[in-house]
Design an enzyme around this catalytic site. Structure first.
Site, PDB file in Angstrom:
ATOM      1  N   SER A 239     -10.557 -26.356  14.588  1.00 17.66           N
ATOM      2  CA  SER A 239      -9.738 -27.465  15.085  1.00 17.66           C
ATOM      3  C   SER A 239      -8.846 -27.044  16.245  1.00 17.66           C
ATOM      4  O   SER A 239      -8.272 -25.960  16.246  1.00 17.66           O
ATOM      5  CB  SER A 239      -8.867 -27.978  13.949  1.00 17.66           C
ATOM      6  N   SER A 307     -18.166 -24.491  13.575  1.00 15.78           N
ATOM      7  CA  SER A 307     -17.692 -25.793  13.126  1.00 15.78           C
ATOM      8  C   SER A 307     -18.729 -26.467  12.232  1.00 15.78           C
ATOM      9  O   SER A 307     -19.917 -26.187  12.317  1.00 15.78           O
ATOM     10  CB  SER A 307     -17.329 -26.674  14.317  1.00 15.78           C
ATOM     11  N   THR A 315     -13.609 -35.228  13.412  1.00 14.58           N
ATOM     12  CA  THR A 315     -12.938 -35.142  14.714  1.00 14.58           C
ATOM     13  C   THR A 315     -13.680 -35.892  15.816  1.00 14.58           C
ATOM     14  O   THR A 315     -13.313 -35.778  16.982  1.00 14.58           O
ATOM     15  CB  THR A 315     -12.795 -33.672  15.171  1.00 14.58           C
ATOM     16  N   GLU A 367      -9.672 -37.042  10.967  1.00 15.65           N
ATOM     17  CA  GLU A 367      -9.105 -35.692  10.862  1.00 15.65           C
ATOM     18  C   GLU A 367      -8.588 -35.353   9.468  1.00 15.65           C
ATOM     19  O   GLU A 367      -7.474 -34.853   9.307  1.00 15.65           O
ATOM     20  CB  GLU A 367      -8.017 -35.486  11.930  1.00 15.65           C
ATOM     21  N   THR A 369      -7.531 -37.139   7.117  1.00 13.70           N
ATOM     22  CA  THR A 369      -6.391 -37.860   6.563  1.00 13.70           C
ATOM     23  C   THR A 369      -6.788 -38.887   5.525  1.00 13.70           C
ATOM     24  O   THR A 369      -5.936 -39.376   4.789  1.00 13.70           O
ATOM     25  CB  THR A 369      -5.631 -38.595   7.677  1.00 13.70           C
ATOM     26  N   GLY A 371      -9.754 -38.650   3.506  1.00  7.56           N
ATOM     27  CA  GLY A 371     -10.501 -38.116   2.392  1.00  7.56           C
ATOM     28  C   GLY A 371     -11.391 -36.985   2.855  1.00  7.56           C
ATOM     29  O   GLY A 371     -11.296 -36.537   3.996  1.00  7.56           O
ATOM     30  N   TYR A 577     -13.044 -31.499  31.794  1.00 11.38           N
ATOM     31  CA  TYR A 577     -12.560 -30.439  30.920  1.00 11.38           C
ATOM     32  C   TYR A 577     -11.727 -29.478  31.757  1.00 11.38           C
ATOM     33  O   TYR A 577     -12.191 -28.989  32.790  1.00 11.38           O
ATOM     34  CB  TYR A 577     -13.798 -29.729  30.385  1.00 11.38           C
TER      35      TYR A 577
HETATM   36  C1  LIG Z   1     -13.985 -22.622  21.430  1.00  8.45           C
HETATM   37  C2  LIG Z   1     -14.025 -24.022  20.956  1.00  8.45           C
HETATM   38  C3  LIG Z   1     -14.957 -24.871  21.506  1.00  8.45           C
HETATM   39  C4  LIG Z   1     -14.999 -26.198  21.085  1.00  8.45           C
HETATM   40  N1  LIG Z   1     -15.938 -27.007  21.634  1.00  8.45           N
HETATM   41  C5  LIG Z   1     -16.029 -28.285  21.210  1.00  8.45           C
HETATM   42  C6  LIG Z   1     -17.023 -29.133  21.732  1.00  8.45           C
HETATM   43  O1  LIG Z   1     -17.814 -28.747  22.578  1.00  8.45           O
HETATM   44  N2  LIG Z   1     -17.083 -30.395  21.301  1.00  8.45           N
HETATM   45  C7  LIG Z   1     -16.221 -30.849  20.336  1.00  8.45           C
HETATM   46  O2  LIG Z   1     -16.336 -31.996  19.953  1.00  8.45           O
HETATM   47  N3  LIG Z   1     -15.262 -30.070  19.830  1.00  8.45           N
HETATM   48  C8  LIG Z   1     -15.153 -28.792  20.236  1.00  8.45           C
HETATM   49  N4  LIG Z   1     -14.181 -28.000  19.711  1.00  8.45           N
HETATM   50  C9  LIG Z   1     -13.245 -28.539  18.726  1.00  8.45           C
HETATM   51  C10 LIG Z   1     -13.681 -28.348  17.290  1.00  8.45           C
HETATM   52  O3  LIG Z   1     -14.670 -27.384  17.210  1.00  8.45           O
HETATM   53  C11 LIG Z   1     -14.216 -29.638  16.741  1.00  8.45           C
HETATM   54  O4  LIG Z   1     -13.136 -30.508  16.571  1.00  8.45           O
HETATM   55  C12 LIG Z   1     -14.969 -29.490  15.435  1.00  8.45           C
HETATM   56  O5  LIG Z   1     -15.591 -30.699  15.171  1.00  8.45           O
HETATM   57  C13 LIG Z   1     -14.116 -29.112  14.272  1.00  8.45           C
HETATM   58  O6  LIG Z   1     -14.971 -28.800  13.198  1.00  8.45           O
HETATM   59  P1  LIG Z   1     -14.554 -27.816  12.038  1.00  8.45           P
HETATM   60  O7  LIG Z   1     -15.639 -27.853  11.048  1.00  8.45           O
HETATM   61  O8  LIG Z   1     -14.212 -26.519  12.567  1.00  8.45           O
HETATM   62  O9  LIG Z   1     -13.312 -28.554  11.448  1.00  8.45           O
HETATM   63  P2  LIG Z   1     -11.913 -27.942  11.070  1.00  8.45           P
HETATM   64  O10 LIG Z   1     -11.358 -27.258  12.226  1.00  8.45           O
HETATM   65  O11 LIG Z   1     -11.999 -27.194   9.845  1.00  8.45           O
HETATM   66  O12 LIG Z   1     -11.123 -29.247  10.803  1.00  8.45           O
HETATM   67  C14 LIG Z   1     -10.883 -30.186  11.803  1.00  8.45           C
HETATM   68  C15 LIG Z   1     -10.261 -31.424  11.154  1.00  8.45           C
HETATM   69  O13 LIG Z   1     -11.228 -32.090  10.373  1.00  8.45           O
HETATM   70  C16 LIG Z   1     -10.845 -32.124   9.022  1.00  8.45           C
HETATM   71  N5  LIG Z   1     -12.024 -31.845   8.258  1.00  8.45           N
HETATM   72  C17 LIG Z   1     -12.813 -30.747   8.282  1.00  8.45           C
HETATM   73  N6  LIG Z   1     -13.825 -30.886   7.445  1.00  8.45           N
HETATM   74  C18 LIG Z   1     -13.692 -32.078   6.844  1.00  8.45           C
HETATM   75  C19 LIG Z   1     -14.425 -32.778   5.866  1.00  8.45           C
HETATM   76  N7  LIG Z   1     -15.508 -32.279   5.314  1.00  8.45           N
HETATM   77  N8  LIG Z   1     -13.996 -33.986   5.500  1.00  8.45           N
HETATM   78  C20 LIG Z   1     -12.895 -34.526   6.021  1.00  8.45           C
HETATM   79  N9  LIG Z   1     -12.166 -33.905   6.942  1.00  8.45           N
HETATM   80  C21 LIG Z   1     -12.566 -32.693   7.363  1.00  8.45           C
HETATM   81  C22 LIG Z   1      -9.777 -31.083   8.865  1.00  8.45           C
HETATM   82  O14 LIG Z   1      -8.873 -31.422   7.873  1.00  8.45           O
HETATM   83  C23 LIG Z   1      -9.137 -31.103  10.205  1.00  8.45           C
HETATM   84  O15 LIG Z   1      -8.220 -32.140  10.263  1.00  8.45           O
HETATM   85  C24 LIG Z   1     -14.101 -26.663  20.111  1.00  8.45           C
HETATM   86  C25 LIG Z   1     -13.169 -25.800  19.579  1.00  8.45           C
HETATM   87  C26 LIG Z   1     -13.114 -24.486  19.984  1.00  8.45           C
HETATM   88  C27 LIG Z   1     -12.107 -23.586  19.394  1.00  8.45           C
END
Ligand SMILES: Cc1cc2nc3c(=O)[nH]c(=O)nc-3n(C[C@H](O)[C@H](O)[C@H](O)COP(=O)(O)OP(=O)(O)OC[C@H]3O[C@@H](n4cnc5c(N)ncnc54)[C@H](O)[C@@H]3O)c2cc1C
Lengths: 748, 666
Positions: A239, A307, A315, A367, A369, A371, A577
């Site tokens: 995140s 992710s 997200t 995000e 919030t 569930g 970006y």
């Molecule tokens: C280097 C880097 C590159 C990135 N590139 C991109 C990109 O190209 N495109 C993009 O869209 N994003 C990108 N992101 C942002 C991020 O990776 C995304 O937001 C991604 O979708 C988050 O997934 P995660 O599984 O890591 O979620 P987390 O980081 O674990 O959680 C993100 C949010 O979602 C909630 N959440 C997680 N899992 C669940 C679930 N199962 N049910 C309900 N809520 C949940 C969490 O509570 C938190 O609020 C990037 C981030 C980084 C650090």
């Protein structure tokens, strides 16, 4: 009405095969079938930037949630990329795998350690000069992180004993080990990582739980409701919106619900080209496993190594190849989410519905919030036959943007097309690994000479578009020609596959590079926006200039790196970006300065007609404005599911949206369904009835159901308070104006 | 607040100003020909895409906004699209500049010669030039000189040429085009021409504004125009016109450039070329149409001594920082930017406030010569001419006072005051005569016995108005304290609130006459009180204010400063109350009131000749219209609201407490 909802989908639509595979694709064990070959080729490509650990293997597993602690499960555990103890393979205070990082070796050359990536083990000769000259940094001035996690700095967990007891008896694994808790206390925002590196920990989750399947989640959530405990879902932890941060003033016990162990592909439906996934599966595992059967989702956010599917949904993630495959909202067919008030999901997998607002849009971007997303059905595609990188050099950024606009107008964008500005081009160039042969370096020299001397491009103005084509070989080549022809009209020169590929590499290693910067007084971050086409140039220029100006104003001693790329194209606009980094020597509170500058940059974005975010989500650090937009969204979020149901039922009941307690709602549902069918078919009769029997409060067909529905809900569902954290946004002031809300197109 | 950058309040004494250098000095010792042929390599805007005047024109013609309006006009009038486009092109041809370095060089040569004969020195603050140079590189620049003479824009271009700065593109009034040859010359030295009025002509507006915006966006050259819209005949700053300012700010507000720098420039002439011309004009002797031959007649002018010029380049003001917190740029996000839309109220306010602040900045940086103080004193003592010594003594007193009030006074301190006075009088020999040791406001050697009393009156009025145009240069220094002084005198009680009410009323009535920033009533009051108290004229406590003993002299002087204006406004009120029975139109107003005043002057019921100034009449009428005492009815007739007008008159005359008209505007 589709009744499939009530009976499990038959698995025979997909022949399950428990296949092992190694990352060395040469094994060719089942290379007979065509699809396998494709799969392997595809894998090789992916392995290009993301090489999987050699020993990892996984399998597609039928859906039963295994009894905890069984032997089979233990074996299973081994094969998963993401262990429960993430810290065993990943950095707790930086990005990615522990074995992979950039460093300046004794000779002062940059190198990338480990074996996982194409860049691993290579020397990157240009990086040091670029780094020093761009930031005014020096290898003499180091700011190394606190090496070890100091358990004493960690607050003792606030445990809710009855909850813990119940959890224990449920058999779901959990931990309140300091390392586990620290690991899940943050995402990858600058301020979060900065604090980690300094060994400063704020409020941490008190308990980490690892549910194994949907039912486990239901149990955890039930217990959380019962004992008044907060839950923060944790997917990949990538995140960048501060959504994983625990609110400092939370007195209740906070549970981090780690979905990493829910990582199976439950079934694949080849007839409809969908796959049903557990929400914890991470991008690289998902693609690898789908590839084995000849498919892919094509969803490749830059964070896809870590992710998770649930995170993407939560997200509203966007993948680099969205031009072919779509963003997550286009890819998701069905979502199952456990809320404090029960499980919410649609009753069918139809491709489109018109009955009221789409419940998916409440879920996507919520995000965590509302569930926990536990299962997701996503579209899949056969793996592309052929993939090709490419690049085009333009004399200046204006020409490049005009070209991208034309490509979007003709709707012929390749899987990915990105336009890097001059600074980013140089950045990418600095990442060129040492060339092995004299010949290649000679060729490079010639190329440069041709572009700058012969074609008269100014080295300090030219910019590069990177391209990725996918599909049938023939079509790709055709497509490629089309795009290069358009580019030529805007003065673009084809600049080879290498440059293209390097461009993409930059985005995959950028987070590792940030860690390197942080070792030497350089902090930075990215943010992004979506903006109408006619404002792309303006927003790029103004935001970059604003960053430079603000840095100066805020006392930053060295000129910052302020660069951007147009990273996605749409019919009506583009996603831009920005990278922004600076050398913070001489500043007392660099993170604060950073946040002020970023805040200004976001203000500039809004003033120039951009959205607050295209895919990163609502940022808590962008308080002033985003709260307007967030407030509204979280106003929805805060509805909690009871309200959500009310809203839906009060408008018009959406029969495809069921809110069911985990067991025994079917009767109610059936009544409702019958009623609905009647309603749909016999509206006139209903109206007659309506006239004859005036109902209390509600009038109108949908409202009858709403009314009925509400009663059942209030009888059947637990009425306890919602235990989900409305992130830490709940408390934010509501005094922003509606007009501000509308500026931020991404209303979350 | 960001706007501090333009107009700093606080202690005016602490104002820091740059030093001047005489740029003619170099011209007097080296060859003008070489100067005209010098290598000219100005620094350019860093984001500039180089282009020619012609590409600029076609960029404007083919821009989205112009296209849009062309389509609209074609649709509405039923004309063919091509015809409308041809019309637009014609407008552009009539308007566009054709800057040519060779013409500029020609002017550089000629002007060097002319300036050297006309002026002692042309002084420029070089630090300002350096700031400007910096600004030109960073952002598109808009130059905003004050406008007192035809000379102004030639002078500006000449200075920029001398200092190797990019030559500006200048918005000039169409009237120049009457002089065929000169007009074309000016066009080739960077002027572009706009019609004085184009009413509702949308096409004209679109083409014109796009032409200017294209120049700004491209960073092609600094854009120069006169905020005051026209030359001020009275040497008072005029109420700023907002049209062009709106246009040059728009690229920033719409995000098309990162920022725009506005540079106020104050040009102060020790003696204005058009001095007597202006006075005649104000008295209703029609202005000679600008014609080439007319200009040649002006050759006579070349033989006279016009003292020195001071040009002060003010601090560049960033529109971005001015707008911060005042304009929500998001307002432009929800519509394509090329579709013309009415700006929001906050934006209109913002532009208006900015314009006022810029004019104030021009005022504050304009240099006052000793003669300005002398003219002020002479006008106040018309009936009883002072001796040279008296004059000198009073001048020294006024010098010190004006310095305390923050005036940018160029008084040669190394010279004895009496020398300063006599040399100033010598330079303005056309206005004053020293006879029998006393200084008279009279034309030297003019014997007007033969003419009628009315002619005598008028020729004296020319003198007085010419003199007033010098006094007016110092008005901005004394204006605020003078308003407070008048308020103190008008209110019998010493209560601060009452003085403030009166001040507010006066300020409101005179806000068409003087540059008074809208919405700054409180600050102005406080600033004035501060100055009066600091100089020991007033004793201010929390609730009361009292005139000190030695303050009487200051207060006399200050109220004397406002006296002609007060009288003028009263006369206008009287006229409207007495004579407006018949259908008075806006057109007939000026001649009618002139006759009315002449009658009264001849009868000796009025003393101030200054009240003959048509500028004052226009301003007074505008104020009365604004206050609702007069209303514009059909066919431009003026309808008087007698009750209201009477109350305004009474209040101005100090008979009644100020009516609550002020609140109508606040
Ligand atoms: C280097 C880097 C590159 C990135 N590139 C991109 C990109 O190209 N495109 C993009 O869209 N994003 C990108 N992101 C942002 C991020 O990776 C995304 O937001 C991604 O979708 C988050 O997934 P995660 O599984 O890591 O979620 P987390 O980081 O674990 O959680 C993100 C949010 O979602 C909630 N959440 C997680 N899992 C669940 C679930 N199962 N049910 C309900 N809520 C949940 C969490 O509570 C938190 O609020 C990037 C981030 C980084 C650090």
């Amino acid at each position: 009405m589709n009744a499939a909802h009530f009976s499990p989908q038959p698995y025979d639509s997909y022949t399950l095969s428990r296949r092992q595979h190694g990352s060395s694709m040469a094994s060719g064990s089942d290379g007979g079938s065509e699809s396998q070959q494709v799969a392997q080729q595809r894998l090789r490509i992916i392995a290009g930037h993301l090489r999987a650990p050699a020993d990892s293997g996984s399998a597609i597993v039928a859906a039963e949630c295994k009894a905890q602690g069984s032997e089979a499960d233990a074996v299973q555990q081994e094969k998963r990329t993401m262990p429960r103890r993430r810290q065993d393979i990943m950095k707790w205070n930086g990005w990615g795998y522990s074995d992979s990082r950039f460093l300046f070796n004794k000779k002062g050359q940059a190198e990338f350690t480990g074996k996982r990536y194409r860049l691993s083990g290579m020397i990157i000769p240009g990086l040091k000069d670029w780094f020093e000259s761009t930031f005014g940094a020096s290898l003499q001035h180091k700011t190394p992180p606190t090496p070890l996690l100091n358990n004493n700095a960690v607050q003792a967990p606030t445990l809710n004993e009855p909850f813990v007891d119940d959890l224990k008896s449920s058999g779901i694994p959990f931990s309140h080990d300091a390392e586990d808790r620290v690991f899940r206390s943050h995402g990858h925002c600058l301020h979060e990582i900065f604090a980690m590196r300094e060994g400063r920990f704020g409020r941490l989750p008190d308990v980490v739980v690892w549910p194994n399947c949907h039912n486990d989640v239901v149990k955890v959530v039930e217990l959380a409701c019962k004992h008044n405990v907060c839950v923060i879902p944790y997917g990949g932890g990538t995140s960048v919106s501060s959504a994983l941060e625990c609110p400092a003033d939370e007195a209740r016990c906070i549970v981090s619900l780690d979905t990493s162990q829910m990582n199976r592909i439950l079934w694949i439906d080849e007839k409809n080209l969908t796959a049903h996934l557990e929400a914890g599966i991470i991008g690289q595992d998902l693609e690898r496993q789908l590839n084995e059967s000849g498919y892919c989702t094509g969803h490749e956010p830059d964070s896809m190594e870590f992710s998770s599917v649930g995170g993407w949904v939560a997200t509203r993630a966007s993948g680099m190849k969205k031009n072919i495959y779509g963003n997550i909202e286009d890819l998701v067919v069905h979502v199952k989410m456990v809320t404090p008030r029960g499980v919410i999901e649609k009753s069918c997998q139809g491709p489109r519905m018109s009955t009221g607002p789409d419940v998916h849009h409440f879920i996507m971007g919520s995000e965590g919030t509302l569930g926990v997303v536990t299962e997701v059905t996503m579209k899949i595609r056969p793996m592309p036959e052929y993939q090709k990188y490419g690049s085009v050099v333009f004399p200046n950024f204006e020409k490049g943007v005009a070209c991208l606009r034309e490509v979007a107008k003709q709707r012929c964008a390749p899987a990915s097309i990105r336009l890097m500005d001059n600074e980013q081009f140089k950045f990418g160039h600095a990442l060129k690994p040492q060339v092995s042969s004299l010949f290649t370096s000679f060729l490079d020299g010639l190329k440069k000479l041709y572009i700058t001397k012969f074609k008269g491009f100014d080295q300090n103005r030219l910019c590069v578009a990177t391209l990725l084509f996918e599909g049938d070989r023939e079509k790709v080549l055709q497509h490629e020609k089309q795009v290069y022809d358009i580019a030529a009209k805007f003065g673009g020169l084809a600049a080879g596959e290498d440059n293209g590929q390097r461009g993409y590499m930059l985005t995959f290693v950028i987070a590792y590079l940030r860690d390197l910067g942080m070792d030497y007084y350089v902090i930075g971050e990215s943010f992004e926006t979506s903006v109408p086409w006619d404002r792309v140039l303006d927003i790029c220029r103004n935001v970059k200039a604003r960053i430079v100006g603000e840095c100066k104003d805020k006392g930053v001693q060295f000129p910052p790196l302020s660069t951007c790329r147009v990273t996605q194209t749409y019919d009506a606009g583009a996603c831009v970006y920005f990278y922004f980094a600076f050398n913070y020597r001489g500043l007392a509170d660099p993170v604060h300065v950073y946040e002020q500058v970023e805040h200004a940059a976001r203000e500039e974005i809004l003033a120039n007609g951009g959205s607050l975010s295209h895919h990163h989500g609502g940022k808590t650090s962008s308080r002033g404005f985003s709260f307007a937009s967030r407030e509204r969204s979280y106003a929805c979020a805060r509805l909690n599911v009871q309200d959500l149901c009310d809203t839906m039922t009060n408008h018009k009941h959406n029969p495809n949206t069921e809110v069911c307690n985990c067991a025994g709602v079917s009767v109610v549902v059936i009544i409702i369904l019958i009623l609905y069918v009647r309603l749909a078919g016999q509206i006139p009769i209903i109206f007659l009835i309506l006239i004859m029997f005036p109902l209390p409060n509600e009038v109108g067909e949908g409202l009858i159901i709403g009314w009925l529905y509400k009663i059942t809900l209030s009888i059947r569902l637990s009425h306890n308070l919602p235990c989900f954290y409305v992130s830490n946004l709940q408390k934010k002031k509501k005094n922003e104006t509606i007009s501000k809300i509308s500026c931020a197109s991404k209303i979350k | 607040m960001a706007s501090k950058a333009v107009y700093t309040r606080g202690d005016p004494m602490l104002k820091k100003r740059d030093d001047f250098e005489d740029m003619l000095e170099e011209r007097r010792i080296s060859s003008d020909l070489r100067f005209a042929a010098k290598c000219f390599m100005p620094v350019l805007y860093k984001g500039l895409t180089p282009c020619t005047p012609d590409t600029l024109k076609s960029a404007a013609l083919h821009s989205d906004p112009v296209n849009y309006v062309i389509h609209q006009v074609a649709k509405e009038t039923g004309k063919a699209l091509d015809d409308v486009r041809a019309e637009a092109e014609a407008i552009l041809d009539e308007m566009a500049h054709r800057l040519q370095l060779s013409t500029v060089r020609f002017f550089a040569f000629m002007l060097s010669k002319v300036f050297k004969t006309l002026f002692h020195s042309v002084n420029v603050n070089e630090e300002g030039i350096q700031r400007l140079q910096q600004a030109i590189q960073e952002h598109p620049v808009v130059l905003l000189p004050s406008h007192r003479s035809y000379m102004d824009f030639l002078l500006m271009s000449y200075i920029l040429y001398t200092y190797d700065l990019s030559l500006p593109v200048i918005a000039a009034g169409m009237d120049f085009m009457g002089m065929k040859f000169v007009g074309e010359m000016l066009r080739m030295s960077g002027a572009f021409f706009i019609r004085r009025s184009f009413g509702g002509d949308r096409l004209y507006w679109a083409v014109f504004s796009e032409y200017v915006k294209t120049i700004v966006k491209n960073g092609y050259a600094p854009v120069e125009f006169f905020l005051e819209g026209t030359r001020s005949r009275t040497a008072k700053s005029l109420t700023p016109k907002l049209g062009l300012l709106n246009i040059v700010m728009e690229p920033f507000l719409k995000g098309e450039v990162f920022d725009v720098s506005l540079v106020p420039v104050s040009i102060s002439y020790e003696r204005i070329l058009e001095e007597a011309l202006y006075a005649r004009e104000l008295l209703g002797v029609p202005k000679p149409k600008e014609s080439t031959s007319g200009l040649f007649k002006a050759r006579k002018i070349l033989r006279e001594d016009y003292g020195s010029i001071h040009v002060y380049f003010g601090q560049p003001v960033s529109v971005r920082s001015l707008a911060h917190g005042h304009v929500d740029r998001c307002q432009f996000n929800l519509m394509p930017r090329h579709i013309p839309a009415r700006p929001r109220e906050e934006t209109v306010h913002f532009v208006n406030n900015t314009a006022y602040r810029l004019v104030r900045a021009q005022e504050e940086n304009s240099v006052l010569k000793p003669w300005v103080l002398l003219a002020t004193l002479l006008l106040q003592k018309q009936e009883a001419p002072m001796t040279l010594d008296e004059l000198t003594e009073r001048a020294v007193w006024l010098r010190d006072l004006s310095r305390q009030y923050g005036a940018f006074l160029h008084w040669p301190d190394q010279m004895h005051p009496s020398e300063v006075v006599s040399s100033s009088l010598a330079l303005h020999g056309g206005l004053v005569r020293v006879s029998e040791g006393r200084v008279h406001l009279e034309q030297a050697g003019a014997a007007e016995a033969a003419s009628s009393p009315e002619d005598q009156l008028l020729s004296r009025a020319v003198l007085v108005l010419s003199c007033a145009s010098y006094r007016n240069q110092a008005l901005h220094v004394f204006l605020r304290p003078a308003l407070v002084a008048s308020a103190v005198r008008a209110t019998s009680s010493a209560r601060k609130v009452e003085v403030f009410d009166c001040f507010r009323f006066l300020r409101d009535v005179f806000s068409n006459e003087f540059i008074l920033c809208p919405g700054a009533t409180m600050q102005d009051f406080e600033e004035a009180c501060y100055l009066l108290e600091k100089t020991g004229a007033l004793h201010v406590t929390q609730h009361d204010m009292a005139v000190t003993k030695r303050g009487q002299k200051t207060l006399d002087f200050l109220t004397g400063m406002l006296e002609p204006f007060l009288q003028g406004y009263l006369v206008v009120c009287r006229f409207l109350l007495e004579e407006s029975a018949e259908a008075l139109t806006q057109k007939s107003f000026i001649p009618a009131i002139r006759q009315f005043i002449i009658k009264h002057l001849l009868q000796g019921r009025l003393t101030q000749l200054e009240v003959l100034s048509s500028d004052l009449h226009k301003n007074a009428l505008a104020a009365l219209l604004r206050l609702g005492a007069v209303r514009r009815a059909q066919q431009d007739t003026l309808r008087v609201n007698k009750v209201k007008l009477q109350s305004v008159e009474d209040a101005l005359g100090g008979k009644l407490p100020p009516p609550n008209v002020a609140s109508a505007r606040l």
